[in-house]
Structure formats: C-alpha cells, structure tokens
Design a protein around this motif. Structure first.
Motif, PDB file in Angstrom:
ATOM      1  N   GLY A  71      46.164  46.777  46.826  1.00 26.61           N
ATOM      2  CA  GLY A  71      46.974  45.590  47.061  1.00 26.61           C
ATOM      3  C   GLY A  71      46.961  44.689  45.847  1.00 26.61           C
ATOM      4  O   GLY A  71      46.246  44.930  44.870  1.00 26.61           O
ATOM      5  N   SER A  72      47.728  43.616  45.909  1.00 23.18           N
ATOM      6  CA  SER A  72      47.947  42.759  44.752  1.00 23.18           C
ATOM      7  C   SER A  72      46.710  41.962  44.361  1.00 23.18           C
ATOM      8  O   SER A  72      46.007  41.415  45.207  1.00 23.18           O
ATOM      9  CB  SER A  72      49.088  41.778  45.045  1.00 23.18           C
ATOM     10  OG  SER A  72      49.244  40.866  43.978  1.00 23.18           O
ATOM     11  N   ALA A  73      46.493  41.878  43.036  1.00 24.31           N
ATOM     12  CA  ALA A  73      45.437  41.011  42.501  1.00 24.31           C
ATOM     13  C   ALA A  73      45.855  39.552  42.537  1.00 24.31           C
ATOM     14  O   ALA A  73      45.022  38.665  42.325  1.00 24.31           O
ATOM     15  CB  ALA A  73      45.100  41.422  41.065  1.00 24.31           C
ATOM     16  N   ARG A  74      47.134  39.264  42.803  1.00 25.78           N
ATOM     17  CA  ARG A  74      47.653  37.897  42.749  1.00 25.78           C
ATOM     18  C   ARG A  74      47.651  37.203  44.107  1.00 25.78           C
ATOM     19  O   ARG A  74      48.039  36.031  44.210  1.00 25.78           O
ATOM     20  CB  ARG A  74      49.071  37.907  42.181  1.00 25.78           C
ATOM     21  CG  ARG A  74      49.146  38.559  40.807  1.00 25.78           C
ATOM     22  CD  ARG A  74      50.526  38.450  40.204  1.00 25.78           C
ATOM     23  NE  ARG A  74      50.610  39.177  38.938  1.00 25.78           N
ATOM     24  CZ  ARG A  74      51.582  39.028  38.049  1.00 25.78           C
ATOM     25  NH1 ARG A  74      52.559  38.182  38.282  1.00 25.78           N
ATOM     26  NH2 ARG A  74      51.584  39.738  36.937  1.00 25.78           N
ATOM     27  N   THR A  75      47.226  37.905  45.142  1.00 21.26           N
ATOM     28  CA  THR A  75      47.166  37.304  46.473  1.00 21.26           C
ATOM     29  C   THR A  75      46.104  36.211  46.505  1.00 21.26           C
ATOM     30  O   THR A  75      44.957  36.436  46.117  1.00 21.26           O
ATOM     31  CB  THR A  75      46.847  38.372  47.528  1.00 21.26           C
ATOM     32  OG1 THR A  75      47.836  39.407  47.467  1.00 21.26           O
ATOM     33  CG2 THR A  75      46.831  37.780  48.916  1.00 21.26           C
ATOM     34  N   GLY A 102      39.992  48.232  43.904  1.00 20.52           N
ATOM     35  CA  GLY A 102      39.988  48.125  42.449  1.00 20.52           C
ATOM     36  C   GLY A 102      39.028  47.078  41.930  1.00 20.52           C
ATOM     37  O   GLY A 102      38.908  46.901  40.714  1.00 20.52           O
ATOM     38  N   GLY A 103      38.331  46.393  42.839  1.00 23.86           N
ATOM     39  CA  GLY A 103      37.253  45.503  42.443  1.00 23.86           C
ATOM     40  C   GLY A 103      37.680  44.143  41.928  1.00 23.86           C
ATOM     41  O   GLY A 103      36.832  43.317  41.601  1.00 23.86           O
ATOM     42  N   GLY A 104      38.981  43.895  41.851  1.00 19.96           N
ATOM     43  CA  GLY A 104      39.460  42.645  41.282  1.00 19.96           C
ATOM     44  C   GLY A 104      39.650  41.551  42.316  1.00 19.96           C
ATOM     45  O   GLY A 104      39.122  41.627  43.435  1.00 19.96           O
ATOM     46  N   PRO A 105      40.419  40.521  41.968  1.00 18.19           N
ATOM     47  CA  PRO A 105      40.677  39.417  42.884  1.00 18.19           C
ATOM     48  C   PRO A 105      41.781  39.768  43.885  1.00 18.19           C
ATOM     49  O   PRO A 105      42.198  40.915  43.999  1.00 18.19           O
ATOM     50  CB  PRO A 105      41.115  38.297  41.934  1.00 18.19           C
ATOM     51  CG  PRO A 105      41.781  39.029  40.803  1.00 18.19           C
ATOM     52  CD  PRO A 105      41.005  40.306  40.640  1.00 18.19           C
ATOM     53  N   GLY A 106      42.256  38.762  44.605  1.00 15.74           N
ATOM     54  CA  GLY A 106      43.390  38.947  45.497  1.00 15.74           C
ATOM     55  C   GLY A 106      43.074  39.816  46.693  1.00 15.74           C
ATOM     56  O   GLY A 106      42.032  39.680  47.342  1.00 15.74           O
ATOM     57  N   THR A 107      43.978  40.731  47.000  1.00 14.97           N
ATOM     58  CA  THR A 107      43.818  41.611  48.152  1.00 14.97           C
ATOM     59  C   THR A 107      42.563  42.467  48.035  1.00 14.97           C
ATOM     60  O   THR A 107      41.900  42.756  49.030  1.00 14.97           O
ATOM     61  CB  THR A 107      45.061  42.508  48.301  1.00 14.97           C
ATOM     62  OG1 THR A 107      46.214  41.682  48.453  1.00 14.97           O
ATOM     63  CG2 THR A 107      44.932  43.415  49.510  1.00 14.97           C
TER      64      THR A 107
END
Length: 270
Positions: A71-75, A102-107
């Motif tokens: 899912g989006s990192a921008r959520t 993916g371990g990042g921010p957002g979703t």
C-alpha cells in the motif's frame, strides 16, 4: 541539502550529510551511461547481490505462515485508509499470519502497527531510495535492501498471500508482478486480495472489459484477483484459498500414489 537527505541507509550501511552518494545502488547497477569500466565492476556486484539474498533468507527462513501487505507510503495516520491498514494487519495477526510490508510509512506502517498491537509478528523489508525512508517503528524484524529485485524475491518466497491496499505506482508494480507470477504458474499458493472496492473498482472493470475484450488475457485471469472492503473477509479469502490448494495437493498425491501402485502391480504380474 534538504532535511530528507541528511541520512541514507543502503543495506547495512548508513550515510550522513555530505557522505550521502549522489545515486542509489540500483541506479548504478541499471544505468548504462558513462565509461565502460562497468565491464570490470559488474562481476563484483554479484557478490553484493548474493550477500543481500543471504541476509534476507537468514532473516525470514523461520518466519512461518506470512502475508505480504502492500500500500501507499503517503497514507497519513488518522485517515480511513490508514485505519483500514491497521485492521487488516490486526486480523491477519489474529489469524496466525506474520505480516510483511515494505517497512516504510503510510499503509505499510499501519499494517505493521495493527499486527504488532494484536500480538502478531511484524516484519519490514525496506529499500534504499534517493530520499530517506527509514523503517517504521512497528517492526519486530527488519532489513533494508539495496536492490529492488532482491526485496521482491523475499516478498514472494516467504508469503502465502498478497493483500493490496490503495497505493500508487509502487503498489501497482507489486500488484501486477504478483498477478503475473500467479498467472504464469511461477507461484501457486498466492491468493491476491485487493482491499477497497471504490479505489480498485475502475481498474478491475478495465481488466475485465478492455483486457479481456482485446484478448490479451485469458478468460479466467480476472478471477486471479479478489476485491473486498472487509478485513475479516481478507482472512477468510486467504484461508479458503489455502484449504482448496491443500485439497488439490492431497488429491494429486493420492492419484500419483495409486498410479505408482498400479505400475508396481503390473510389473509384479509380469
């Protein structure tokens, strides 16, 4: 230099300030411009690529049942899609699945958070990017890769399903790569579930109409994707798919054993 470029992680390495390279490892691998010294350096890159596979295999080899959530990192936290990611992560964890993102921010953060707070196992597979995107704070196990293709291999090898929440180009890339792997038989145990009928409806309609009408996919291919709005149904879809696959495997083994027994009997009669 902007604030977002003050730190760069590349695999096990961390760069600060002026030491941050101008390009990423993937860019240097794929960019064919410049002098021909790549002929001499590319063979050595194989060693680095090999080490990333080893690190990934070592981290994930004993994870057990797991589902990759994209899912989006921008959520943003506090939005409906972020809350949806939390609920999906929680339901998967409660069903006994580790959650890989993916371990990042957002979703990604939302799914990791939901899984961790539900008492499940939360995993993040990060990637080196030109801008800093560190692993989120809801991860029990994590690794940052230099190469996208190594990271994608980990998503596939150690997951039993793909769950795709609303996202942009990266999410679409992960969605269609996973569907292609299922379509071509490269993977056989991967239900692909899209969460958010309003977001994904137009894309699914296009697949079922334009792609099918143009004859560029097979009639059964649209059925490789399931759409739902309910996190509980996400888990049920995955469970039913795995039960069906287990039954199929059992039937194939039974038929093979009967064929072997019949062959042995015929040899004995001779």
């Amino acid at each position: 230099m902007t604030e977002s470029r003050k730190i760069r992680r590349a695999g096990p390495l961390t760069y600060h300030g002026s030491a941050i390279p101008d390009t990423t490892t993937d860019q240097r691998l794929l960019d064919r411009r410049g002098p021909t010294d790549w002929v001499h350096t590319d063979p050595w890159r194989v060693m680095r690529i090999q080490s990333e596979f080893v690190e990934g295999f070592g981290l994930l080899s004993e994870v057990g049942r797991a589902v990759s959530v994209f899912g989006s990192a921008r959520t943003k936290p506090g939005t409906p899609n972020y809350a949806l990611g939390e609920r999906v992560g929680a339901r998967l964890a409660e069903a006994g699945y580790s959650v890989i993102t993916g371990g990042g921010p957002g979703t990604m953060e939302a799914a990791n958070k939901g899984a961790q707070e539900a008492g499940g196992h939360s995993i993040g597979l990060g990637i080196e990017l030109p801008f800093e995107q560190s692993l989120n704070g809801y991860i029990d196990m994590g690794v940052t890769f230099r190469y996208f293709f190594v990271r994608k291999t980990m998503f596939v090898k150690y997951s039993q399903a793909f769950v795709v929440l609303p996202g942009g180009f990266g999410t679409l890339d992960e969605l269609f790569e996973s569907v292609t792997l299922v379509q071509t038989g490269k993977v056989t145990r991967f239900p692909v579930v899209l969460v958010g009928s309003k977001f994904w409806g137009g894309l699914v309609d296009w697949v079922r109409s334009t792609l099918l009408d143009e004859g560029v996919i097979s009639p059964d291919d649209p059925d490789l994707i399931t759409v739902t709005d309910d996190p509980d149904e996400v888990v049920e879809i995955i469970r039913k798919a795995h039960v069906s696959l287990a039954r199929r495997d059992f039937e194939l083994e039974r038929v093979a054993e009967e064929g072997l027994a019949a062959g042995n009997g015929a040899n004995g009669a001779e």
